[in-house]
Enzyme design. Structure first.
Site, PDB file in Angstrom:
ATOM      1  N   ASP A 194      18.736 -39.658  28.030  1.00  0.00           N
ATOM      2  CA  ASP A 194      18.901 -39.820  29.474  1.00  0.00           C
ATOM      3  C   ASP A 194      17.551 -39.816  30.197  1.00  0.00           C
ATOM      4  OD1 ASP A 194      21.652 -39.855  29.147  1.00  0.00           O
ATOM      5  OD2 ASP A 194      21.909 -37.748  29.681  1.00  0.00           O
ATOM      6  N   ASP A 210      14.446 -38.103  23.541  1.00  0.00           N
ATOM      7  CA  ASP A 210      15.557 -37.805  24.436  1.00  0.00           C
ATOM      8  C   ASP A 210      16.169 -39.152  24.869  1.00  0.00           C
ATOM      9  OD1 ASP A 210      17.116 -36.469  26.538  1.00  0.00           O
ATOM     10  OD2 ASP A 210      15.642 -37.306  27.931  1.00  0.00           O
ATOM     11  N   ASP A 220      11.926 -36.138  29.199  1.00  0.00           N
ATOM     12  CA  ASP A 220      11.601 -36.120  30.633  1.00  0.00           C
ATOM     13  C   ASP A 220      12.036 -34.838  31.344  1.00  0.00           C
ATOM     14  OD1 ASP A 220      14.452 -36.997  30.468  1.00  0.00           O
ATOM     15  OD2 ASP A 220      14.242 -36.892  32.640  1.00  0.00           O
ATOM     16  N   SER A 227      20.185 -35.840  22.213  1.00  0.00           N
ATOM     17  CA  SER A 227      20.651 -36.029  23.575  1.00  0.00           C
ATOM     18  C   SER A 227      21.681 -35.007  24.018  1.00  0.00           C
ATOM     19  CB  SER A 227      21.278 -37.428  23.675  1.00  0.00           C
ATOM     20  OG  SER A 227      21.800 -37.649  24.958  1.00  0.00           O
ATOM     21  N   GLY A 228      21.553 -34.581  25.261  1.00  0.00           N
ATOM     22  CA  GLY A 228      22.601 -33.795  25.899  1.00  0.00           C
ATOM     23  C   GLY A 228      23.730 -34.713  26.371  1.00  0.00           C
ATOM     24  N   ARG A 253      30.662 -30.567  34.455  1.00  0.00           N
ATOM     25  CA  ARG A 253      30.712 -31.997  34.758  1.00  0.00           C
ATOM     26  C   ARG A 253      31.782 -32.702  33.922  1.00  0.00           C
ATOM     27  NH1 ARG A 253      24.432 -33.529  34.577  1.00  0.00           N
ATOM     28  NH2 ARG A 253      24.441 -31.840  33.054  1.00  0.00           N
ATOM     29  N   GLU A 289      21.374 -41.822  33.348  1.00  0.00           N
ATOM     30  CA  GLU A 289      21.940 -40.572  32.845  1.00  0.00           C
ATOM     31  C   GLU A 289      23.381 -40.894  32.450  1.00  0.00           C
ATOM     32  OE1 GLU A 289      20.581 -37.174  33.019  1.00  0.00           O
ATOM     33  OE2 GLU A 289      18.644 -38.110  33.437  1.00  0.00           O
ATOM     34  N   ASN A 315      15.073 -29.555  29.589  1.00  0.00           N
ATOM     35  CA  ASN A 315      15.838 -29.432  28.354  1.00  0.00           C
ATOM     36  C   ASN A 315      15.069 -29.909  27.109  1.00  0.00           C
ATOM     37  OD1 ASN A 315      18.316 -28.633  27.540  1.00  0.00           O
ATOM     38  ND2 ASN A 315      19.192 -30.690  27.571  1.00  0.00           N
ATOM     39  N   LYS A 328      18.357 -29.298  20.478  1.00  0.00           N
ATOM     40  CA  LYS A 328      17.475 -30.469  20.345  1.00  0.00           C
ATOM     41  C   LYS A 328      16.310 -30.124  19.409  1.00  0.00           C
ATOM     42  CE  LYS A 328      18.091 -33.180  24.528  1.00  0.00           C
ATOM     43  NZ  LYS A 328      17.391 -33.735  25.693  1.00  0.00           N
TER      44      LYS A 328
HETATM   45 MG   LIG Z   1      16.428 -36.756  29.861  1.00  0.00          MG
END
Ligand SMILES: [Mg+2]
Length: 218
Positions: free
Chosen positions: A10, A8, A164, A96-97, A53, A17, A167, A141
């Protein structure tokens, strides 16, 4: 190759982030944080909260992306971990998101083989407030992890995934070794390894252990 390392971005590969960095430059950080908090309370799912966002960024000049790229901070040990893994023949990937426009350059410099992330829609140099294509969420993901493993013929036992957040649950479960790094409770409960130190280098012994595992006979 020996194995597949998927991380991941962020708050895992980076200390920050990405969407919040962009929002800060757009002067809408507080509103973005309100949405992040609502998402954490479970009022919005990841895709809804990301779209909400990004909508706040409408009209922003794309030059902000260059400013954000300059202040990215890899987590201590992250670049060393990737460098060592590459030396030993691992395939490396970031999922990654966050956004390609922000992380691709750093990933290329680090020698990362694959990046799967979202893309901002930008028209005539300005953010439209939309995300291009389907959102990279927890399921996407995991699908990226499976796709990269298939592409390189890596068996599940030799896939290491690090994250972390909630997600990252699906991809940690799908990996042979799932590592929760300074993680939220929802991720810790599905992890094989929980790391709470400062450095991602702490993951290295677990890559070595995964590399020693024998591929299953089919
Ligand atoms: Mg993360």
């Amino acid at each position: 190759m020996i194995g597949l390392l998927v991380s991941d971005v962020d708050s895992t590969f980076l200390t920050q982030e990405v969407i919040e960095l962009v929002a800060e430059h757009a002067g809408v950080r507080e509103r973005v944080e309100e949405i992040t908090t609502a998402a954490m309370r479970g009022e919005l799912d990841f895709s809804q909260s990301l779209r909400a966002r990004v909508a706040l960024l409408e009209g922003l000049d794309e030059s902000v992306l260059g400013s954000v790229r300059e202040i990215l901070e890899p987590t201590p040990g992250a670049l060393e971990l990737v460098r060592r893994a590459k030396q030993e023949g691992w395939v490396t990937a970031l999922v990654s998101g966050g956004f390609h426009e922000v992380i691709d350059e750093l990933a290329a410099e680090a020698g990362i083989d694959h990046v799967r992330a979202n893309r901002f829609e930008i028209i005539d140099g300005r953010f439209t407030g939309k995300v291009l294509g389907p959102i990279v969420d927890g399921v996407a993901k995991r699908e990226a992890l499976e796709e990269f493993a298939e592409l390189h013929g890596v068996p599940r036992e030799r896939i290491v995934a690090m994250g972390d957040g909630a997600n990252d649950r699906e991809m940690l479960i799908a990996a042979g070794t799932g590592i929760a790094f300074r993680a939220k409770p929802a991720l810790r409960e599905v992890a094989d390894v929980v790391l709470d130190g400062e450095s991602l280098w702490d993951a290295w012994p677990h890559l070595e252990a995964a590399a020693g595992k024998v591929a299953p006979t089919r």
